[in-house]
Design an enzyme around this catalytic site. Structure first.
Site, mmCIF file in Angstrom:
data_model
loop_
_atom_site.group_PDB
_atom_site.id
_atom_site.type_symbol
_atom_site.label_atom_id
_atom_site.label_comp_id
_atom_site.label_asym_id
_atom_site.label_seq_id
_atom_site.Cartn_x
_atom_site.Cartn_y
_atom_site.Cartn_z
ATOM 1 N N LYS A 295 1.066 -0.846 -0.171
ATOM 2 C CA LYS A 295 -0.097 0.420 -0.004
ATOM 3 C C LYS A 295 0.640 1.094 0.226
ATOM 4 O O LYS A 295 1.493 1.312 0.843
ATOM 5 C CB LYS A 295 -0.929 0.377 1.202
ATOM 6 C CG LYS A 295 -2.065 0.732 0.944
ATOM 7 C CD LYS A 295 -2.959 0.753 -0.024
ATOM 8 C CE LYS A 295 -4.074 1.623 0.313
ATOM 9 N NZ LYS A 295 -4.465 1.251 0.973
ATOM 10 N N HIS A 296 0.811 2.106 -1.221
ATOM 11 C CA HIS A 296 1.669 3.698 -1.132
ATOM 12 C C HIS A 296 3.309 3.156 -0.972
ATOM 13 O O HIS A 296 3.819 3.442 -0.580
ATOM 14 C CB HIS A 296 1.008 4.161 -0.317
ATOM 15 C CG HIS A 296 -0.082 4.477 0.092
ATOM 16 N ND1 HIS A 296 -0.760 5.627 -1.186
ATOM 17 C CD2 HIS A 296 -1.333 4.593 0.660
ATOM 18 C CE1 HIS A 296 -2.456 5.725 -0.903
ATOM 19 N NE2 HIS A 296 -2.002 5.544 -0.080
ATOM 20 N N ASN B 164 13.448 5.406 7.776
ATOM 21 C CA ASN B 164 13.499 4.461 8.784
ATOM 22 C C ASN B 164 13.026 2.738 8.633
ATOM 23 O O ASN B 164 11.163 3.477 9.563
ATOM 24 C CB ASN B 164 13.443 4.658 9.902
ATOM 25 C CG ASN B 164 14.554 5.594 10.423
ATOM 26 O OD1 ASN B 164 15.847 5.623 9.711
ATOM 27 N ND2 ASN B 164 14.282 6.748 11.081
ATOM 28 N N HIS C 33 14.633 5.338 0.735
ATOM 29 C CA HIS C 33 13.881 6.315 0.389
ATOM 30 C C HIS C 33 12.589 7.059 -1.065
ATOM 31 O O HIS C 33 12.825 6.290 -1.740
ATOM 32 C CB HIS C 33 15.705 8.015 0.776
ATOM 33 C CG HIS C 33 15.850 7.961 1.516
ATOM 34 N ND1 HIS C 33 17.359 7.111 1.654
ATOM 35 C CD2 HIS C 33 15.421 8.020 3.414
ATOM 36 C CE1 HIS C 33 17.749 7.553 2.948
ATOM 37 N NE2 HIS C 33 16.146 7.571 4.118
#
Length: 533
Positions: free
Chosen positions: A284-285, A427, A533
């Site tokens: 999800k996302h 993180n 990231h």
């Protein structure tokens, strides 16, 4: 931009020299039927002549034979003069007459299959021989002179050329020629990018002075991440199995976010070798909300779903084996955007057929998580390029740093958690028990917060499932980067984790190791981190 005043341009003579002969005969016949004289080279000329078409060899036009194994055949003033001459420039017309140069009004060229040759793993010399020289030179010449010349580099434009000619009495309009010129320059740019990037890899230059990337439009998208952003999907010609190579069996067109999330899901599930058992990842996302292995795909899906049922709603499901009907039935119990798998049997397809909005994608295999490649990201004024994160850790790479070594069961879960953490936004904290994620903390500025969020999600799921205690009790935990202080590790221990896997490398490793020993934890260092990231 100054409006083109050349107006309609007649097509009386065409030069055809193609590697990919898809659709060529019908196009050439269409040109001949419209009175266009055909010039051609080598194999293309022979093919057209065998089909009964009247063709002049370029060698007859230039007065020079093809030579040097075909390396030199179109690099000649009678070819480039015919392409570059301005029909409304008196000086150009005089030069053409003086030197016996005939105008070429239409150029049809597609290039040597360099990209395909590289993709097949050909040796260095074979790749070099598949670098086209005359083709790009002619394409660029014709595209520059688009005020008078039509240039075609894609077979899908053949019918459009004939259509434009029919609309304008065997002539073409300026707008159409400009569009084809743009496509021509984009093709040569993409070709040069492929050659330069391959050569950089061949000579081991990780940071060449200039780096170019190119792609071919796969589809325009309704919008990007948000409705106010326009977007499109381009493929880069690679053969890595995934969303770009998949067959879509049903459902509406994929969106920008669907493509991004489906890629993330499939890359994650590919970490788990199907020969070692079925696996499922729910995304999800672009973050996993559940990952698990099982004795069957159905078991793997259920275990992944039970990690975070709330987030799984409207998510992407990726499987590492051929989808079966029982798993399909279970997936249909909630709304799912996309399912991607190496295949799907007919029974599974029948189950999904009742869910018209669910997209089912199948591929010819799984991407290799260890294969090399490049990843790039735009920043203001440029872009960052790095190797794909293809790092893999095995049991032999681990260093036990605590007094207690992990048990065999803990070790298996630690390696599982590490594979998942690689695909979680930093993180990243991942709790795993019994080959399934129990809680995932992603994208937090503080590693302690990721640890707490993952544990909290576990507690919420335990309540929803009617369990007596959070599922993280008795789990192991993975951290994508080192714990800079003992606090994150101790938070995981308080949540119920019994073993830890992390890269190590902090200035305070000794403090963190001591804290793990005091808490009775087993901890291993990987010596490798997985920032994402």
């Amino acid at each position: 931009m100054t409006e083109n005043t050349a107006g309609l341009a007649p097509i009386a003579r065409a030069l055809i020299s193609v590697s990919d002969k898809t659709g060529l005969l019908d196009f050439a016949k269409g040109l001949a039927e419209r009175g266009v004289e055909l010039l051609s080279t080598g194999g293309t000329s022979a093919m057209l002549r065998e089909a009964g078409l009247s063709v002049r060899d370029v060698a007859d036009v230039t007065g020079f034979p093809e030579m040097m194994d075909g390396r030199v055949k179109t690099l000649h003033p009678k070819v480039h003069g015919g392409l570059l001459a301005l029909r409304d420039n008196a000086g150009h017309l005089v030069a053409m007459e003086q030197h016996g140069i005939e105008p070429i009004d239409l150029l049809v060229v597609n290039l040597y299959p360099f990209e395909a040759t590289v993709a097949k793993g050909a040796d260095y010399d074979t790749c070099v021989e598949n670098i086209d020289i005359g083709g790009p030179a002619m394409i660029r010449a014709a595209a520059k002179n688009h005020a008078h010349v039509v240039v075609v580099v894609d077979p899908e434009d053949y019918a459009k050329v004939l259509g434009d000619m029919d609309q304008h009495g065997n002539k073409t309009c300026p707008k159409f020629r400009r569009k084809l010129a743009q496509r021509a320059y984009a093709r040569t740019a993409a070709y040069d990018a492929a050659v330069s990037n391959w050569l950089a890899g061949a000579i081991g230059d990780a940071a060449p002075r200039r780096r170019a990337f190119a792609g071919t439009l796969a589809q325009t998208l309704r919008y990007g991440e948000n409705p106010h952003q326009s977007a499109a999907f381009y493929t880069d010609g690679s053969v890595r199995p995934g969303v770009s190579t998949a067959v879509q069996h049903q459902g509406k067109e994929l969106s920008y976010n669907n493509i991004n999330d489906t890629d993330a899901a499939f890359e994650l599930v590919a970490e788990f070798d199907p020969d070692e058992g079925p696996a499922c990842a729910i995304i999800k996302h672009a973050n996993p909300c559940g990952v698990a292995r099982g004795a069957t795909l159905l078991e793997a899906y259920k275990a992944a779903y039970d990690c975070d049922r709330t987030s799984a709603f409207g998510g992407i499901v990726a499987l590492n084996r051929v989808l079966d009907a029982a798993t399909a039935e279970e997936i249909c119990q909630i709304f799912t955007e996309v399912v991607i798998a190496p295949g799907a049997d007919d029974a599974a397809k029948t189950v999904f057929a009742a869910k018209k909005n669910l997209r089912l994608l199948t591929t010819d295999g799984l991407p290799d998580p260890t294969s090399p490649g490049l990843a790039y990201r735009q920043v203001a004024g440029g872009f960052l390029v790095q190797d794909r994160d293809n790092g893999v850790i095995t049991e032999n790479d681990l260093k036990v740093v605590t007094k207690r070594a992990p048990s065999e069961a803990e070790l298996a879960d630690l390696l599982f958690a590490w594979k998942v953490a690689k695909h979680v936004k930093s993180n990243a904290i991942v709790y795993v028990k019994g080959g399934a994620t129990m809680g995932i903390g992603a994208g937090q500025m503080s590693r302690v917060d990721s640890t707490r969020i993952a544990a909290r999600k576990s507690a919420d799921m335990a309540e929803a499932l009617g369990l007596a205690e959070p599922t993280v009790k008795g789990s192991v935990v993975a951290s994508d980067a080192f714990f800079p202080f003992p606090d994150g590790l101790l938070t995981a221990a308080e949540a119920g984790a019994t073993a830890v896997i992390q890269p190590g490398g902090s200035m305070r490793d000794d403090e963190v190791i001591a804290a793990a020993d005091d808490a009775g934890l087993a901890m291993v260092f990987t010596g490798q981190r997985h920032f994402r990231h």
